[in-house]
Design a protein around this motif. Structure first.
Motif, short mmCIF file in Angstrom:
data_model
loop_
_atom_site.label_atom_id
_atom_site.label_comp_id
_atom_site.label_asym_id
_atom_site.label_seq_id
_atom_site.Cartn_x
_atom_site.Cartn_y
_atom_site.Cartn_z
N GLU A 52 37.56 45.95 56.68
CA GLU A 52 36.72 47.12 56.91
C GLU A 52 35.24 46.76 56.85
O GLU A 52 34.41 47.37 57.52
CB GLU A 52 37.04 48.21 55.88
CG GLU A 52 38.42 48.84 56.06
CD GLU A 52 38.64 49.98 55.10
OE1 GLU A 52 37.67 50.33 54.35
OE2 GLU A 52 39.75 50.53 55.07
N TRP A 53 34.93 45.78 56.01
CA TRP A 53 33.54 45.32 55.89
C TRP A 53 33.15 44.45 57.08
O TRP A 53 32.03 44.52 57.57
CB TRP A 53 33.40 44.55 54.58
CG TRP A 53 32.02 44.03 54.28
CD1 TRP A 53 31.01 44.71 53.68
CD2 TRP A 53 31.52 42.70 54.53
NE1 TRP A 53 29.90 43.90 53.54
CE2 TRP A 53 30.19 42.67 54.06
CE3 TRP A 53 32.06 41.55 55.11
CZ2 TRP A 53 29.39 41.53 54.14
CZ3 TRP A 53 31.28 40.41 55.20
CH2 TRP A 53 29.96 40.40 54.73
N VAL A 54 34.08 43.65 57.55
CA VAL A 54 33.81 42.68 58.62
C VAL A 54 33.67 43.37 59.97
O VAL A 54 32.75 43.08 60.74
CB VAL A 54 34.92 41.61 58.69
CG1 VAL A 54 34.75 40.73 59.92
CG2 VAL A 54 34.94 40.78 57.42
N GLU A 55 34.56 44.31 60.27
CA GLU A 55 34.62 44.92 61.60
C GLU A 55 33.75 46.17 61.64
O GLU A 55 34.00 47.14 60.93
CB GLU A 55 36.07 45.24 61.96
CG GLU A 55 36.94 43.99 62.04
CD GLU A 55 38.41 44.29 62.17
OE1 GLU A 55 38.77 45.49 62.14
OE2 GLU A 55 39.21 43.34 62.29
N LEU A 56 32.75 46.17 62.52
CA LEU A 56 31.78 47.26 62.60
C LEU A 56 32.11 48.22 63.74
O LEU A 56 32.78 47.83 64.71
CB LEU A 56 30.38 46.68 62.78
CG LEU A 56 29.92 45.77 61.62
CD1 LEU A 56 28.56 45.14 61.94
CD2 LEU A 56 29.85 46.54 60.32
#
Length: 846
Positions: free
Chosen positions: A505-509
């Motif tokens: 969730e943090w990696v994929e914007l």
């Protein structure tokens, strides 16, 4: 520890003074813009090397440098300087992450606990730090500015014309394409062979490989996409701008050698339809190049290897992949290699020379290919002997040395148009020939490689970058700091994928881009911490212009006036910090071009067994134990009394006890212990004029020497002088308060608790730390008497005290009249008396 009777009540007054300094913020240093800032004062910035707060806390080797900086910082403050003496924590790092892997506990929890232990221990030693300036590299605000500085590198290139970093926006304005700009950024992406540890889950620096392998971890070589910093662009400046710095010559030499500047030529060899370029510092020996060696990773190896050599070459390449650069280079004593089956053309004589691969040649150094001249290179000579390769002499030694393996200058032989020329002329002529023929050119090369800046760890600063459609982009400054999200677990997967890839969730914007998942190395935070100390609470800039201008002021190029730390950081930390500082200087963010003006390396403190302090040896001494039994002042004073600051010294508890006895003598000059254990002011200390000229001389001599020795960091000799002064006070019936207070003034930076306590109990209303440093009376230094040694037949028999104006005949008569001398001259004939004025009377008698 023993329950011996404490010789003075350090356990009562040391915590009291530490609490007072804390509550009153005695060592707080105002900044430009603060209401109490005095701009008329000169500045003195004294700095300890950034400590990593390990779980084991301090051992007694750590406070050595801290005590030295505290002494000079306290003295400078009292001499009218605004003194900046901060402390903080290099708090990212692999140990905390390893603990997180074992326990599942977030590394921040471990780190916070470790910092608390270190801070408590440092405070227990009475160090005069400005704790309002405390920072940790893991603090979100600090991470913000570390990431901001990285983006300055990312957004810059090195302009070869001006020899400075410039914004890439200038290139965009000139119409450069995105790919062209990315190819010159100071922070760039590169697929590089790295030291990958699958069980640690990260890349290791070359210098870390041996340590972690010894701990049982697997380390292998493999190519990975990495972020690199283009430190090589600064190689020449990093050498040239060392010169004005007040650093030990040995450290300067280590830096120069690490950067490794070489002047020579690039030479083009033809190999199976390819041009292979090699760099050589000895182009004059080209006629003696009898084989070529490529790095096992060289892109041409698979193409040029013949069928019958393919299996051997592939097996060798696999074996090399498990070795670090250090194992292949400096640590490689056993020469190994494999013939590829291919031949290259020597451009100077057309000779066909065999092409080998060998692990001592690496793609990261030069071009990944060398021409081998075994007659005049030690490594090539050993390799040629082992594999029975031709050795052709092309240099005649100047003396009668053996030509095989001869590497010094001489005269060219067997070298065609170079024959008969001395080496210097032969080099120049060969370079001219190569350039005229289009087969090479003059070149300066550096051993320094670009800085591999990626780690696959969790506990490090995330890169403020995103990726989309194969391109990387900077995160806007407004979104900094970019902090790593908590993870369910911190265990490495065994693959090179960084740990942050787990946080999908943090990696994929939302816009389809993804965050960079590598993190920065621990070096990042320690590259610029000295700047943040100058303005640690500034939320609008990493350092304000006023603070940078003031604390970086002065005529010298370096910002920090005195930097003290261990030699283990002699190369990498210092080199990396200098590089970052120069980029910031080029971009106009700082006005000094160097971070550290004066550098001093304290010597290692060994265990009592003479070995390095280590848990494995069981010889670590905890400062808490020493403070509990002898007090903080005793530990501080002993660490400075052991010997010169730069020397390696063994620890000795008997030595601590001896210094404690000295402090007890100072205490007992002022106080007597009554029957109920209380300490009463001694009648010996009286507020009367000093009539003892010898005592007066010793006191003022002590103030003079301690003042000078602190400036020279000669702390052991300053302490010796204070011991002499203390003995002088013990030998008089009355200790005049004014003169005794001068001794306390001199002792104060070394033993601040004891000196402050005595001063206060004797009626001092203002703490010594808040008073001006004492001056000495030149007139008092002139002695009414001098001491003259008396020898009989070359052996010391007595010492006599005389006036400097005493006539020679009278001095000789006094010497002969001495009872100790007469014991050795009675019944004998005095044949000769020699007088060395003011020093010696030598009597010859038989």
């Amino acid at each position: 520890m023993s329950d011996r009777r404490i010789p003075f009540p350090f356990d009562e007054f040391e915590p009291k003074w530490q609490a007072r300094w804390d509550a009153e913020k005695t060592f707080r240093t105002p900044n430009p813009g603060d209401a109490d800032f005095d701009a008329s004062k000169p500045k003195f910035y004294v700095l300890d090397m950034f400590p990593y707060p390990s779980g084991s806390g301090l051992h007694v080797g750590h406070p050595e440098g801290y005590t030295a900086t505290d002494i000079i910082g306290r003295a400078k403050r009292r001499q009218g300087f605004n003194v900046l003496h901060p402390m903080g924590w290099d708090s990212f790092g692999l140990p905390a992450e390893q603990y997180a892997i074992k326990t599942g506990q977030h590394p921040a929890i471990t780190t916070t606990a470790n910092i608390a232990t270190f801070k408590r221990q440092l405070k227990s030693l009475g160090f005069g730090y400005d704790w309002d300036r405390e920072i940790a590299t893991t603090d979100p605000e600090y991470v913000r500015w570390t990431q901001w500085i990285f983006l300055q590198l990312y957004s810059s290139y090195y302009d070869e014309e001006t020899q400075k970093a410039r914004p890439v926006a200038e290139l965009e304005a000139k119409g450069w394409t995105r790919d062209q700009i990315d190819a010159v950024r100071l922070a760039f992406v590169h697929e590089a062979p790295v030291n990958w540890s699958p069980d640690l889950g990260t890349v290791l620096a070359n210098e870390e490989v041996e340590e972690w392998r010894n701990k049982g971890h697997i380390v292998e070589r493999r190519p990975l996409r990495q972020w690199m910093l283009r430190i090589t662009s600064y190689a020449q400046r990093l050498i040239d701008e060392l010169e004005p710095l007040d650093w030990p010559e040995g450290i300067k030499l280590l830096q120069r050698n690490w950067i490794g500047r070489s002047e020579g030529a690039e030479v083009d060899f033809q190999l199976a339809g390819h041009t292979v370029t090699v760099f050589t510092t000895r182009p004059d020996t080209l006629f003696g190049a009898t084989y070529m060696v490529l790095a096992p990773e060289h892109p041409y190896v698979s193409e040029i290897t013949t069928a019958d050599q393919k299996a051997a070459v592939e097996a060798y390449i696999t074996a090399c992949a498990a070795k670090s650069d250090l194992e292949r280079g400096d640590l490689n004593k056993d020469k190994s290699g494999v013939f590829t089956g291919a031949y290259a053309t020597n451009p100077v004589n057309g000779a066909q020379i065999p092409v080998w691969i060998a692990d001592y040649v690496m793609m990261g150094y030069g071009t990944g290919a060398i021409m081998a001249v075994p007659a005049h290179d030690e490594r090539d000579f050993e390799f040629a002997q082992k594999f029975d390769l031709p050795i052709v002499q092309v240099v005649q030694p100047t003396g009668d040395q053996e030509w095989q393996g001869y590497t010094d200058p001489g005269t060219a032989v067997n070298s065609g148009f170079l024959d008969g020329l001395p080496t210097t002329e032969a080099k120049a002529k060969m370079i001219g020939w190569l350039e005229d023929e289009g087969r090479g050119k003059r070149r300066v090369q550096f051993k320094l490689r670009d800085w591999l800046f990626s780690r696959q760890r969790y506990w490090g600063e995330p890169f403020p970058l995103t990726w989309k459609d194969g391109h990387h982009y900077a995160v806007p400054d407004s979104e900094l700091p970019l902090l790593a999200p908590p993870l369910e677990d911190y265990k490495p997967s065994g693959s090179p994928e960084p740990l942050l890839t787990k946080a999908r969730e943090w990696v994929e914007l939302p816009d389809g881009s993804v965050r960079e998942t590598n993190t920065m190395p621990q070096w990042a935070g320690s590259c610029w911490y000295y700047l943040r100390y100058c303005d640690p609470r500034n939320s609008g800039r990493f350092i304000s212009e006023d603070a940078e201008s003031y604390w970086g002021g002065g005529e010298k190029p370096g910002m920090v006036d005195l930097y003290v730390g261990g030699t283990e950081h002699a190369v990498l930390h210092l080199l990396y910090a200098r590089f970052w500082h120069k980029v910031l200087f080029d971009l106009g963010h700082v006005h000094t071009n160097e971070p550290f003006q004066r550098l001093v390396n304290q010597g290692l403190i060994l265990g009592e067994d003479g070995r390095k302090m280590s848990k494995s040896f069981g010889n670590v001494v905890n400062p808490d134990d020493v403070v509990r039994e002898y007090g903080a002042d005793s530990l501080r004073l002993y660490e400075m009394f052991m010997g010169p600051l730069e020397q390696v010294k063994p620890w000795s508890m008997k030595g601590v006890e001896g210094v404690s006895r000295f402090l007890a003598r100072v205490w007992r000059i002022a106080f007597n212990q009554n029957d109920d254990g209380h300490w009463d002011v001694s009648p010996k200390v009286q507020d009367v004029p000093c009539t003892d000229k010898e005592l007066l001389r010793v006191v003022h001599e002590t103030v003079k020497k301690v003042t000078e020795d602190i400036e020279k960091l000669s702390f052991n000799t300053a302490i010796s002088q204070m011991m002499i002064c203390t003995n002088a006070f013990t030998q008089v019936e009355v200790a005049p308060l004014k003169e005794f207070t001068l001794l306390l003034h001199a002792l104060n930076p070394f033993a601040p608790h004891l000196s402050e306590e005595i001063h206060a109990r004797l009626g001092g209303t203002t703490p010594l730390s808040e008073t001006a440093w004492p001056s000495y009376d030149e007139a008092a230094l002139v002695s009414d008497e001098i001491e003259v040694v008396v020898q009989v037949n070359g052996k010391l028999r007595d010492k006599i005290r005389i006036s400097p104006a005493t006539a020679q005949a009278d001095v000789e008569a006094l010497a002969q009249a001495s009872e100790r001398v007469k014991e050795h001259t009675d019944g004998k004939t005095i044949r000769k008396v020699i007088y060395v004025p003011g020093k010696l009377v030598s009597i010859v008698a038989n």
